[in-house]
Design a protein around this motif. Structure first.
Motif, PDB file in Angstrom:
ATOM      1  N   TRP A 171       9.745  15.245  -0.436  1.00  0.00           N
ATOM      2  CA  TRP A 171       8.459  14.488  -0.561  1.00  0.00           C
ATOM      3  C   TRP A 171       8.971  12.904  -0.626  1.00  0.00           C
ATOM      4  CZ3 TRP A 171       3.805  15.832   0.657  1.00  0.00           C
ATOM      5  CH2 TRP A 171       2.881  15.135   0.380  1.00  0.00           C
ATOM      6  N   THR A 172       8.350  11.913   0.116  1.00  0.00           N
ATOM      7  CA  THR A 172       8.783  10.856  -0.170  1.00  0.00           C
ATOM      8  C   THR A 172       7.291   9.813  -0.249  1.00  0.00           C
ATOM      9  OG1 THR A 172      10.651  11.371   1.503  1.00  0.00           O
ATOM     10  CG2 THR A 172      10.279   8.880   1.073  1.00  0.00           C
ATOM     11  N   GLY A 183       6.767  11.770   8.740  1.00  0.00           N
ATOM     12  CA  GLY A 183       7.887  11.581   8.063  1.00  0.00           C
ATOM     13  C   GLY A 183       9.218  11.274   8.896  1.00  0.00           C
ATOM     14  N   GLN A 184       9.229  11.935  10.079  1.00  0.00           N
ATOM     15  CA  GLN A 184      10.359  11.742  10.691  1.00  0.00           C
ATOM     16  C   GLN A 184      10.221  10.444  11.447  1.00  0.00           C
ATOM     17  OE1 GLN A 184      11.170  15.209  13.298  1.00  0.00           O
ATOM     18  NE2 GLN A 184      11.155  16.394  11.663  1.00  0.00           N
ATOM     19  N   ASP A 185       8.975  10.210  12.100  1.00  0.00           N
ATOM     20  CA  ASP A 185       8.728   8.855  12.699  1.00  0.00           C
ATOM     21  C   ASP A 185       9.152   7.539  11.736  1.00  0.00           C
ATOM     22  OD1 ASP A 185       7.723  10.155  14.613  1.00  0.00           O
ATOM     23  OD2 ASP A 185       5.587   9.503  14.484  1.00  0.00           O
ATOM     24  N   LEU A 186       8.759   7.668  10.591  1.00  0.00           N
ATOM     25  CA  LEU A 186       9.276   6.917   9.526  1.00  0.00           C
ATOM     26  C   LEU A 186      10.534   6.517   9.091  1.00  0.00           C
ATOM     27  CD1 LEU A 186       6.049   7.200   7.174  1.00  0.00           C
ATOM     28  CD2 LEU A 186       6.518   5.278   8.885  1.00  0.00           C
ATOM     29  N   VAL A 243       7.885  -0.431   6.283  1.00  0.00           N
ATOM     30  CA  VAL A 243       7.593   0.594   5.251  1.00  0.00           C
ATOM     31  C   VAL A 243       9.030   0.641   4.445  1.00  0.00           C
ATOM     32  CG1 VAL A 243       5.501   1.719   6.118  1.00  0.00           C
ATOM     33  CG2 VAL A 243       8.025   2.608   6.465  1.00  0.00           C
ATOM     34  N   ARG A 244       8.785   1.116   3.182  1.00  0.00           N
ATOM     35  CA  ARG A 244      10.373   1.211   2.457  1.00  0.00           C
ATOM     36  C   ARG A 244      10.048   2.494   1.356  1.00  0.00           C
ATOM     37  NH1 ARG A 244       9.927  -0.089  -2.502  1.00  0.00           N
ATOM     38  NH2 ARG A 244       8.390  -1.752  -2.898  1.00  0.00           N
ATOM     39  N   ALA A 245      11.026   3.515   1.467  1.00  0.00           N
ATOM     40  CA  ALA A 245      10.992   4.466   0.692  1.00  0.00           C
ATOM     41  C   ALA A 245      11.171   4.241  -0.680  1.00  0.00           C
ATOM     42  CB  ALA A 245      11.947   5.701   1.159  1.00  0.00           C
ATOM     43  N   ALA A 246      10.314   4.869  -1.782  1.00  0.00           N
ATOM     44  CA  ALA A 246      10.548   4.787  -3.045  1.00  0.00           C
ATOM     45  C   ALA A 246      11.791   5.605  -3.503  1.00  0.00           C
ATOM     46  CB  ALA A 246       9.075   5.320  -3.812  1.00  0.00           C
ATOM     47  N   TRP A 276       0.916  -1.280  -0.117  1.00  0.00           N
ATOM     48  CA  TRP A 276       0.004  -0.168   0.067  1.00  0.00           C
ATOM     49  C   TRP A 276       0.814   1.313  -0.009  1.00  0.00           C
ATOM     50  CZ3 TRP A 276      -1.596  -4.544   0.836  1.00  0.00           C
ATOM     51  CH2 TRP A 276      -3.157  -5.092   0.883  1.00  0.00           C
ATOM     52  N   GLN A 277       0.635   2.074  -0.843  1.00  0.00           N
ATOM     53  CA  GLN A 277       1.583   3.365  -0.940  1.00  0.00           C
ATOM     54  C   GLN A 277       0.789   4.697  -0.492  1.00  0.00           C
ATOM     55  OE1 GLN A 277       3.026   3.568  -5.186  1.00  0.00           O
ATOM     56  NE2 GLN A 277       4.966   2.815  -4.334  1.00  0.00           N
ATOM     57  N   PHE A 278       1.573   5.371   0.256  1.00  0.00           N
ATOM     58  CA  PHE A 278       1.187   6.719   0.490  1.00  0.00           C
ATOM     59  C   PHE A 278       2.311   7.701   0.458  1.00  0.00           C
ATOM     60  CE2 PHE A 278       3.286   6.406   4.703  1.00  0.00           C
ATOM     61  CZ  PHE A 278       3.535   4.972   4.925  1.00  0.00           C
ATOM     62  N   ALA A 279       2.246   8.982   0.524  1.00  0.00           N
ATOM     63  CA  ALA A 279       3.452   9.795   0.547  1.00  0.00           C
ATOM     64  C   ALA A 279       3.148  10.962   1.846  1.00  0.00           C
ATOM     65  CB  ALA A 279       3.333  10.790  -0.715  1.00  0.00           C
ATOM     66  N   VAL A 280       4.516  11.311   2.327  1.00  0.00           N
ATOM     67  CA  VAL A 280       4.667  12.167   3.211  1.00  0.00           C
ATOM     68  C   VAL A 280       5.802  13.256   3.111  1.00  0.00           C
ATOM     69  CG1 VAL A 280       3.872  10.373   4.929  1.00  0.00           C
ATOM     70  CG2 VAL A 280       5.991  10.838   4.668  1.00  0.00           C
TER      71      VAL A 280
END
Ligand SMILES: Cc1cc2nc3c(=O)[nH]c(=O)nc-3n(C[C@H](O)[C@H](O)[C@H](O)COP(=O)(O)O)c2cc1C
Length: 211
Positions: A171-172, A87-90, A115-118, A76-80
């Protein structure tokens, strides 16, 4: 009394869909998409809005709503914004939970996992697909910081000078690849149906849960 008021509010009202887990597909993303279409048909507003829960530096969870951008076999994808609290938590703790609630159907879907960043290119493409006002707001990079005066927001937005086609590096886009996904179908008699998918070495295993 608010206590009595709360207790009198209805739950699981109206006609509810049925869910037969024996007919569920082998992959949770496939069942999610089936349920998503059904939610839209049932008039559920913003079914792609989900609660993202992260773990803070203090070990306390934080949860907030955001929009899911894509779902497929990868996750599942989302952006922050990378500088936002989520964003800092992740970055600190790359794991999260997503919770969907579609009340008109008494349905809940729960996911948890890493989670993994694109890649920067994929994140940039997501940023550029956002509406202009969303891009301008994100470019300020101040989400969730204290705002002394609302006029400061208008001034900051008026000063935004983000060339068309330019993304911001913070933006991630993230993919949550769930270790488990649960589909919950509410029942008026409280005989709720719960189907949990668990990621296994080869594919997914499935089990029913007591309500
Ligand atoms: C329906 C809805 C959709 C939202 N979509 C997003 C979104 O896609 N991205 C986002 O950063 N915040 C979104 N928000 C705002 C977040 O819930 C949150 O307030 C904000 O991201 C700051 O979160 P943080 O301080 O935990 O980082 C949305 C809120 C609602 C109610």
């Amino acid at each position: 009394m608010i206590r009595d008021y709360l207790r009198a509010l209805p739950v699981f009202a109206g006609e509810l869909p049925s869910f037969n887990p024996s007919g569920a597909p082998g992959r949770p993303d496939e069942l999610f998409v089936t349920w998503l279409y059904a939610a839209v048909s049932a008039g559920v507003r913003e079914p792609h809005a989900t609660t993202l829960s992260t773990v803070g530096a203090d070990g306390i969870p934080s949860a907030r709503i955001l929009i899911v951008k894509n779902v497929d076999a990868d996750g599942w994808q989302f952006a922050v914004h990378g500088a936002s609290p989520k964003g800092q938590d992740l970055v600190r703790h790359p794991a999260a939970a997503l919770t969907f609630h579609w009340p008109a159907q008494a349905r809940q879907i729960r996911l948890r996992g890493p989670v993994r960043a694109a890649s920067p290119a994929e994140s940039a493409a997501d940023f550029l697909a956002r509406p202009p006002a969303s891009r301008a707001e994100a470019s300020l990079g101040r989400q969730s910081q204290p705002l002394d005066d609302r006029a400061d927001l208008d001034k900051a937005l008026a000063a935004v000078d983000l060339p068309a086609g330019r993304a911001i590096p913070e933006w991630t886009l993230y993919t949550l690849a769930p270790s488990e996904v649960e589909f919950w179908q509410g029942d008026k008699q409280r005989k709720h149906t719960r189907l949990r998918y668990i990621r296994a070495a080869a594919g997914w295993s499935r089990e029913l849960l007591w309500p």
